[in-house]
Motif scaffolding. Sequence first.
Motif, PDB file in Angstrom:
ATOM      1  N   GLY B 246     -16.313  23.735 -12.708  1.00 24.73           N
ATOM      2  CA  GLY B 246     -15.632  22.960 -11.675  1.00 24.73           C
ATOM      3  C   GLY B 246     -16.543  21.985 -10.953  1.00 24.73           C
ATOM      4  N   ALA B 247     -17.658  21.595 -11.572  1.00 27.38           N
ATOM      5  CA  ALA B 247     -18.612  20.708 -10.903  1.00 27.38           C
ATOM      6  C   ALA B 247     -17.991  19.358 -10.555  1.00 27.38           C
ATOM      7  N   SER B 248     -17.014  18.914 -11.342  1.00 27.06           N
ATOM      8  CA  SER B 248     -16.351  17.654 -10.991  1.00 27.06           C
ATOM      9  C   SER B 248     -14.855  17.888 -10.812  1.00 27.06           C
ATOM     10  N   MET B 249     -14.472  19.128 -10.483  1.00 26.98           N
ATOM     11  CA  MET B 249     -13.053  19.434 -10.248  1.00 26.98           C
ATOM     12  C   MET B 249     -12.547  18.608  -9.075  1.00 26.98           C
ATOM     13  N   SER B 250     -11.392  17.968  -9.253  1.00 26.07           N
ATOM     14  CA  SER B 250     -10.813  17.218  -8.140  1.00 26.07           C
ATOM     15  C   SER B 250      -9.542  17.949  -7.698  1.00 26.07           C
ATOM     16  N   PRO B 251      -9.148  17.747  -6.437  1.00 24.76           N
ATOM     17  CA  PRO B 251      -7.942  18.427  -5.951  1.00 24.76           C
ATOM     18  C   PRO B 251      -6.712  18.095  -6.797  1.00 24.76           C
ATOM     19  N   ALA B 252      -6.579  16.820  -7.200  1.00 32.53           N
ATOM     20  CA  ALA B 252      -5.401  16.444  -7.982  1.00 32.53           C
ATOM     21  C   ALA B 252      -5.373  17.202  -9.307  1.00 32.53           C
ATOM     22  N   LEU B 253      -6.530  17.334  -9.937  1.00 27.93           N
ATOM     23  CA  LEU B 253      -6.604  18.050 -11.211  1.00 27.93           C
ATOM     24  C   LEU B 253      -6.300  19.532 -11.012  1.00 27.93           C
ATOM     25  N   LEU B 254      -6.797  20.084  -9.912  1.00 29.97           N
ATOM     26  CA  LEU B 254      -6.558  21.497  -9.621  1.00 29.97           C
ATOM     27  C   LEU B 254      -5.067  21.751  -9.365  1.00 29.97           C
ATOM     28  N   ILE B 255      -4.443  20.850  -8.621  1.00 34.12           N
ATOM     29  CA  ILE B 255      -3.007  20.999  -8.341  1.00 34.12           C
ATOM     30  C   ILE B 255      -2.218  20.977  -9.652  1.00 34.12           C
ATOM     31  N   GLN B 262      -0.464  26.444 -15.119  1.00 37.79           N
ATOM     32  CA  GLN B 262      -0.438  27.885 -14.908  1.00 37.79           C
ATOM     33  C   GLN B 262       0.869  28.370 -14.288  1.00 37.79           C
ATOM     34  N   GLY B 263       1.826  27.448 -14.118  1.00 38.29           N
ATOM     35  CA  GLY B 263       3.155  27.840 -13.652  1.00 38.29           C
ATOM     36  C   GLY B 263       3.210  28.454 -12.267  1.00 38.29           C
ATOM     37  N   GLN B 264       2.378  27.966 -11.337  1.00 41.76           N
ATOM     38  CA  GLN B 264       2.444  28.449  -9.954  1.00 41.76           C
ATOM     39  C   GLN B 264       2.717  27.281  -9.016  1.00 41.76           C
ATOM     40  N   PRO B 265       3.929  26.716  -9.081  1.00 38.58           N
ATOM     41  CA  PRO B 265       4.201  25.523  -8.269  1.00 38.58           C
ATOM     42  C   PRO B 265       4.053  25.764  -6.780  1.00 38.58           C
ATOM     43  N   GLY B 266       4.320  26.991  -6.319  1.00 36.87           N
ATOM     44  CA  GLY B 266       4.175  27.277  -4.893  1.00 36.87           C
ATOM     45  C   GLY B 266       2.748  27.063  -4.442  1.00 36.87           C
ATOM     46  N   VAL B 267       1.793  27.591  -5.225  1.00 43.08           N
ATOM     47  CA  VAL B 267       0.382  27.441  -4.870  1.00 43.08           C
ATOM     48  C   VAL B 267      -0.028  25.970  -4.994  1.00 43.08           C
ATOM     49  N   GLY B 268       0.456  25.301  -6.066  1.00 39.51           N
ATOM     50  CA  GLY B 268       0.145  23.880  -6.245  1.00 39.51           C
ATOM     51  C   GLY B 268       0.645  23.044  -5.075  1.00 39.51           C
TER      52      GLY B 268
END
Lengths: 278, 321
Positions: B246-255, B262-268
């Motif tokens: 995750g050294a260049s993980m961005s919030p948009a990519l994580l969402i 990963q099918g967790q829209p609530g968390v996203g």
Amino acid sequence: MSRILKRLTTYGFVMLGALASIFPLYYMVVGSFQLRTDSAFSGLIPHPGNLGLANYRDINKAIPLLRALSNSAVFTLGTVVLTIVIGLPAGYALARLRFPGKATVSAGLILVLVLPFQVMMIPLYILVVRDYGLADSYLGMILPFAVNATAVLIFRQFFVSLPDELFDAAHIDGASELRTLILVAAPLTKPAIITASVITFIGPWNEFLWPFLITKKHDMQPLAVALGEYVSNNAAKAANPYGVILAGSCVLAVPVIALFLIAQRHFTSAAPGSGVKE
Amino acid sequence: MARTKRRGRRSTTIVGLYLVAPYAVYLAIVYAVPIIQGVRISLLDYVYAAPGASVSQPFIGLKNYREALSDPLLRRSFLNILEFLAINVPLTVALGLTLAAVLARLTRMKTFFRSAFFVPYVTASIAVIGVWYFLFSQSGLINHIWTPNPSWLVNSKLAMVVIALEVTWKQLGFYVLLYLAGVLLIPDSLYEAASIDGAGVVRQFRAITVPAVRNVTVLVTTLALIVGANVFTEPLLLTNGGGPNGASMSPALLIYQKGVEQGQPGVGAAMGILLTLFVLLVAGAGRAVQWAVQRSEDRAGERAGERAAERGGGTVEEVPA
């Protein structure tokens, strides 16, 4: 002497900046024609023995370019047309008319400009794909882009800048607001339409994230998405992976750059006022 | 229909409502509904169901937010934005303003230079990523110049740096144009007066140009923050899905990974709202810093002005921005 020196430093400085700005794009074009990838210094200059269209043939085999380009074109032109049809009258009304709810729409327009897309990503995905069932469709691609907020702002600023006398004359002649928009304001808007269209065009043509989210069928993907998926999945399998990616990059980049360079000289002539005699 | 009296813009008319209605409906469908929906989903145990099937989606309070906040990748992605901004903002402001100031003085080839700076901005991210991928690859041109080879794109310290440099390079032309518009509004007489007072080019730049375009700088830093928070394609493709650990993980990519893959829209959705709050917080902090800097500059300017007045001469710092 110091004057000439000053001149030289000035031009030297911007020249350096311009070269840094253009160099990667030059390198993209050169690399796309190399038969064997040459990433050393010798690769900076095209060598006749190492040039050919093989990379373009290969990218066309991996991504049918005509199909991908026409998907990009439908997505982009649909957005441009909707931006003009919906955005131009809205810009006119926001600039020159008073009506209930004007402040709310104006605030919404500004808010949209600064809103980070991620807050909308999941709900918009659910809405468009699950609720409206628009996955793998042009409408689904276009919807979030349909009316470009910057373009509406450009239209509004343009109509604000038109002289009042122009409209007064029309009103004295008894023209209604609608007739005034169609007969007086619209014909003057050509520069604003060109600027707004080019700005709107850039967005969907280059967009990756949204069409990537909603298109799973390969034959519906715009070129940017198809190329992105190629980079992440298949590039390693190609004989000359960098060359093939660069060929795809050129096909994607050239239309927008060409459009920008052609339209660019119209940007500066967006000064209205020719319809009023001083 | 209301006949307009005298000046069109002064009279209320129902026509305006008709003209603006399609746009208002668009704003409601594409922005207002998803934002409200996003807040709702972030509070539900939302499950993707097959079309037509009804699944219970119970209200679970702030559980999604707790899960989002306890995800180390979310913290990593926020820190990555700060790293991105630490590189992107100073470079953008310094290069953008300097280039604009110089461009404004040019007499020849103006169009050529403006186009040259703007072309990367209109080029697709994917195309730009293609070239940078080539340039920074293991056997790429950069490694022929820079030795030893630090494995740029898979180096956990450098992945975000390369992304920040790439985005800065791509966006710079747009910011140059914003600055250029500001610089061209500065009256020539200010510079003439300053040079009569004996101020050199550098001093003129610091005392006149920089304060005069302060508002543009605020706009540029705000836009840079939004662009930084929205980075998606670069971490996904340039550094292979967010870099090592995750050294260049961005919030948009994580969402995207949480909410769609990963099918967790609530968390996203919760992450989306947390990110918006984070952006507002950073923007607020940025404004506070700018305000403090401006105040101390103004004070310094006043003091310099007073000293100069005592000496009986004017200084360029007295020139109002």
